[in-house]
Design a protein around this motif. Structure first.
Motif, PDB file in Angstrom:
ATOM      1  N   GLY A   4      17.476  20.356  21.611  1.00 34.23           N
ATOM      2  CA  GLY A   4      16.414  21.131  20.981  1.00 34.23           C
ATOM      3  C   GLY A   4      15.569  20.262  20.088  1.00 34.23           C
ATOM      4  N   ASP A   5      14.897  20.870  19.105  1.00 37.73           N
ATOM      5  CA  ASP A   5      13.984  20.110  18.267  1.00 37.73           C
ATOM      6  C   ASP A   5      14.449  20.037  16.827  1.00 37.73           C
ATOM      7  OD1 ASP A   5      13.654  22.696  17.522  1.00 37.73           O
ATOM      8  OD2 ASP A   5      11.482  22.771  17.857  1.00 37.73           O
ATOM      9  N   ALA A   6      15.781  20.014  16.648  1.00 36.72           N
ATOM     10  CA  ALA A   6      16.293  19.923  15.290  1.00 36.72           C
ATOM     11  C   ALA A   6      15.967  18.575  14.659  1.00 36.72           C
ATOM     12  CB  ALA A   6      17.809  20.138  15.270  1.00 36.72           C
ATOM     13  N   PHE A   7      15.682  17.570  15.471  1.00 39.69           N
ATOM     14  CA  PHE A   7      15.256  16.288  14.933  1.00 39.69           C
ATOM     15  C   PHE A   7      13.825  16.401  14.440  1.00 39.69           C
ATOM     16  CE2 PHE A   7      18.774  14.987  17.510  1.00 39.69           C
ATOM     17  CZ  PHE A   7      19.364  14.002  16.745  1.00 39.69           C
TER      18      PHE A   7
ATOM     19  N   ALA B 143      21.084  18.135  16.447  1.00 42.18           N
ATOM     20  CA  ALA B 143      22.284  18.646  15.809  1.00 42.18           C
ATOM     21  C   ALA B 143      21.909  19.332  14.511  1.00 42.18           C
ATOM     22  CB  ALA B 143      23.265  17.515  15.538  1.00 42.18           C
ATOM     23  N   GLU B 144      22.641  20.352  14.149  1.00 42.13           N
ATOM     24  CA  GLU B 144      22.469  21.039  12.878  1.00 42.13           C
ATOM     25  C   GLU B 144      23.677  20.756  11.999  1.00 42.13           C
ATOM     26  OE1 GLU B 144      19.959  22.554  11.831  1.00 42.13           O
ATOM     27  OE2 GLU B 144      18.777  22.798  13.642  1.00 42.13           O
ATOM     28  N   ILE B 145      23.447  20.502  10.728  1.00 36.06           N
ATOM     29  CA  ILE B 145      24.543  20.307   9.790  1.00 36.06           C
ATOM     30  C   ILE B 145      24.691  21.580   8.967  1.00 36.06           C
ATOM     31  CG2 ILE B 145      25.378  18.980   7.837  1.00 36.06           C
ATOM     32  CD1 ILE B 145      23.787  16.651   8.830  1.00 36.06           C
TER      33      ILE B 145
ATOM     34  N   ALA C   8      17.087   5.346  12.641  1.00 39.77           N
ATOM     35  CA  ALA C   8      16.976   6.759  12.278  1.00 39.77           C
ATOM     36  C   ALA C   8      17.644   6.997  10.939  1.00 39.77           C
ATOM     37  CB  ALA C   8      17.609   7.638  13.351  1.00 39.77           C
ATOM     38  N   ILE C   9      17.101   7.952  10.203  1.00 44.72           N
ATOM     39  CA  ILE C   9      17.739   8.420   8.975  1.00 44.72           C
ATOM     40  C   ILE C   9      18.303   9.802   9.258  1.00 44.72           C
ATOM     41  CG2 ILE C   9      17.405   9.106   6.571  1.00 44.72           C
ATOM     42  CD1 ILE C   9      15.219   7.007   6.355  1.00 44.72           C
ATOM     43  N   THR C  10      19.598   9.968   9.071  1.00 41.65           N
ATOM     44  CA  THR C  10      20.243  11.259   9.285  1.00 41.65           C
ATOM     45  C   THR C  10      20.533  11.921   7.941  1.00 41.65           C
ATOM     46  OG1 THR C  10      22.518  10.400   9.275  1.00 41.65           O
ATOM     47  CG2 THR C  10      21.336  10.388  11.375  1.00 41.65           C
ATOM     48  N   ARG C  11      20.319  13.218   7.914  1.00 35.92           N
ATOM     49  CA  ARG C  11      20.633  14.006   6.711  1.00 35.92           C
ATOM     50  C   ARG C  11      21.965  14.705   6.929  1.00 35.92           C
ATOM     51  NH1 ARG C  11      19.777  19.310   5.738  1.00 35.92           N
ATOM     52  NH2 ARG C  11      18.340  19.515   7.483  1.00 35.92           N
ATOM     53  N   ARG C  12      22.925  14.429   6.068  1.00 39.44           N
ATOM     54  CA  ARG C  12      24.261  14.995   6.185  1.00 39.44           C
ATOM     55  C   ARG C  12      24.628  15.690   4.885  1.00 39.44           C
ATOM     56  NH1 ARG C  12      27.451   9.998   9.240  1.00 39.44           N
ATOM     57  NH2 ARG C  12      25.898   9.686  10.883  1.00 39.44           N
ATOM     58  N   PRO C  13      25.704  16.474   4.879  1.00 44.69           N
ATOM     59  CA  PRO C  13      26.089  17.163   3.645  1.00 44.69           C
ATOM     60  C   PRO C  13      26.363  16.209   2.490  1.00 44.69           C
ATOM     61  CG  PRO C  13      27.235  18.119   5.510  1.00 44.69           C
ATOM     62  CD  PRO C  13      26.534  16.893   6.026  1.00 44.69           C
TER      63      PRO C  13
ATOM     64  N   SER D 108       8.198  12.932   4.179  1.00 42.35           N
ATOM     65  CA  SER D 108       9.328  13.723   3.700  1.00 42.35           C
ATOM     66  C   SER D 108      10.404  13.804   4.772  1.00 42.35           C
ATOM     67  CB  SER D 108       8.865  15.131   3.317  1.00 42.35           C
ATOM     68  OG  SER D 108       7.960  15.093   2.238  1.00 42.35           O
ATOM     69  N   LEU D 109      11.631  13.652   4.360  1.00 39.57           N
ATOM     70  CA  LEU D 109      12.761  13.707   5.292  1.00 39.57           C
ATOM     71  C   LEU D 109      13.332  15.125   5.285  1.00 39.57           C
ATOM     72  CD1 LEU D 109      14.428  10.323   4.282  1.00 39.57           C
ATOM     73  CD2 LEU D 109      12.850  10.754   6.170  1.00 39.57           C
ATOM     74  N   THR D 110      12.630  16.028   5.958  1.00 36.79           N
ATOM     75  CA  THR D 110      12.998  17.439   5.929  1.00 36.79           C
ATOM     76  C   THR D 110      13.896  17.856   7.088  1.00 36.79           C
ATOM     77  OG1 THR D 110      10.989  18.018   7.143  1.00 36.79           O
ATOM     78  CG2 THR D 110      10.866  18.044   4.738  1.00 36.79           C
ATOM     79  N   LYS D 111      14.028  17.013   8.104  1.00 31.90           N
ATOM     80  CA  LYS D 111      14.795  17.359   9.289  1.00 31.90           C
ATOM     81  C   LYS D 111      16.166  16.694   9.269  1.00 31.90           C
ATOM     82  CE  LYS D 111      11.450  19.758  11.144  1.00 31.90           C
ATOM     83  NZ  LYS D 111      11.560  21.215  11.390  1.00 31.90           N
ATOM     84  N   VAL D 112      17.003  17.116  10.210  1.00 30.67           N
ATOM     85  CA  VAL D 112      18.344  16.567  10.304  1.00 30.67           C
ATOM     86  C   VAL D 112      18.308  15.082  10.634  1.00 30.67           C
ATOM     87  CG1 VAL D 112      20.495  16.670  11.644  1.00 30.67           C
ATOM     88  CG2 VAL D 112      19.374  18.763  10.922  1.00 30.67           C
TER      89      VAL D 112
END
Length: 235
Positions: A100-103, A134-136, A181-186, A164-168
């Motif tokens: 999907g487009d979660a990225f 992916a969704e966190i 890539a920059i990943t956003r995690r908990p 802005s890094l608003t996506k996963v």
């Protein structure tokens, strides 16, 4: 967590979790998965896992890597996909894999032109990352990953421009040169290496090349991807 089954002559000879972000496959003993077969190159292929999703990448092998019967260079993996390397099959098992487009957007960096251009990720870089999504899920509202993070270009024609890094996951780089890539995690934000030529090395954080594992970013870290520098910061 995703798992793989290694199959030979119709029998499952090994099953393992994809616990590492990069799992190498080949005939030599220094691979994570060693396939003792002359049809397998010394370093044949690798599986890159980002969050809940993975993709297979051929490493310039002699006999190629096949996914569901088709020769591939780099492709995303979905539940029950079958990779064939030599006489071995590798079945990918991950019911949580999503597409999907979660990225987020892909930021193409070109120091020779106007510096930075935002496009959809699937059109901007190799199709290998187009279906990575992916969704966190996190209830930790106080974690660093819930705070607003940005990157600001500090070199090139568009010095000062912010994203802005608003996506996963937000991909950065110049196709054919270097992509990260920059990943956003908990637990925070992490930089990972996606693709690039051997001559370019890996992306840098504070002038040091990152390794194969995800590199955690701290406020005010300087990142360099495809020869362009940027600052990571949290507001």
């Amino acid at each position: 967590m995703a798992t793989i089954q290694i199959i030979f002559n119709g029998d499952v000879i090994q099953e393992r979790e994809l616990a590492k972000e990069i799992v190498t496959i080949g005939r030599k003993s220094d691979n994570d998965i060693q396939l003792d077969n002359l049809a397998v190159s010394g370093h044949h292929a690798k599986i890159l896992t980002v969050l809940n999703d993975s993709f297979i990448e051929d490493m310039n092998s002699t006999n190629g890597t096949y996914l569901n019967g088709s020769l591939v260079n780099k492709k995303p993996l979905t539940h029950h996909d079958v990779i064939k390397i030599g006489k071995h099959e590798i079945k990918y098992i991950n019911e949580n894999a999503q597409a999907g487009d979660a990225f987020g957007k892909t930021m193409i960096i070109n120091p020779d032109s106007d510096g930075m251009q935002e496009t959809e990720g699937s059109a901007a870089i190799d199709q290998s990352v187009s279906r990575l999504a992916a969704e966190i899920a996190s209830s930790d509202k106080g974690s660093i990953a819930q705070k607003q993070a940005k990157i600001r270009l500090t070199s090139g024609a568009n010095t000062g421009k912010e994203l802005s890094l608003t996506k996963v996951l937000t991909t950065l780089g110049k196709p054919g040169t270097q992509v990260a890539a920059i990943t956003r995690r908990p637990t925070g934000y992490f930089l990972i290496y996606i693709d690039g030529g051997d001559s370019t090395g890996r992306p840098k954080v504070n002038n040091e090349e990152i390794g194969s594992a995800a590199h955690e970013l701290k406020n005010s870290d300087e990142i360099e991807v495809a020869g362009v520098k940027m600052c990571f910061f949290i507001e």
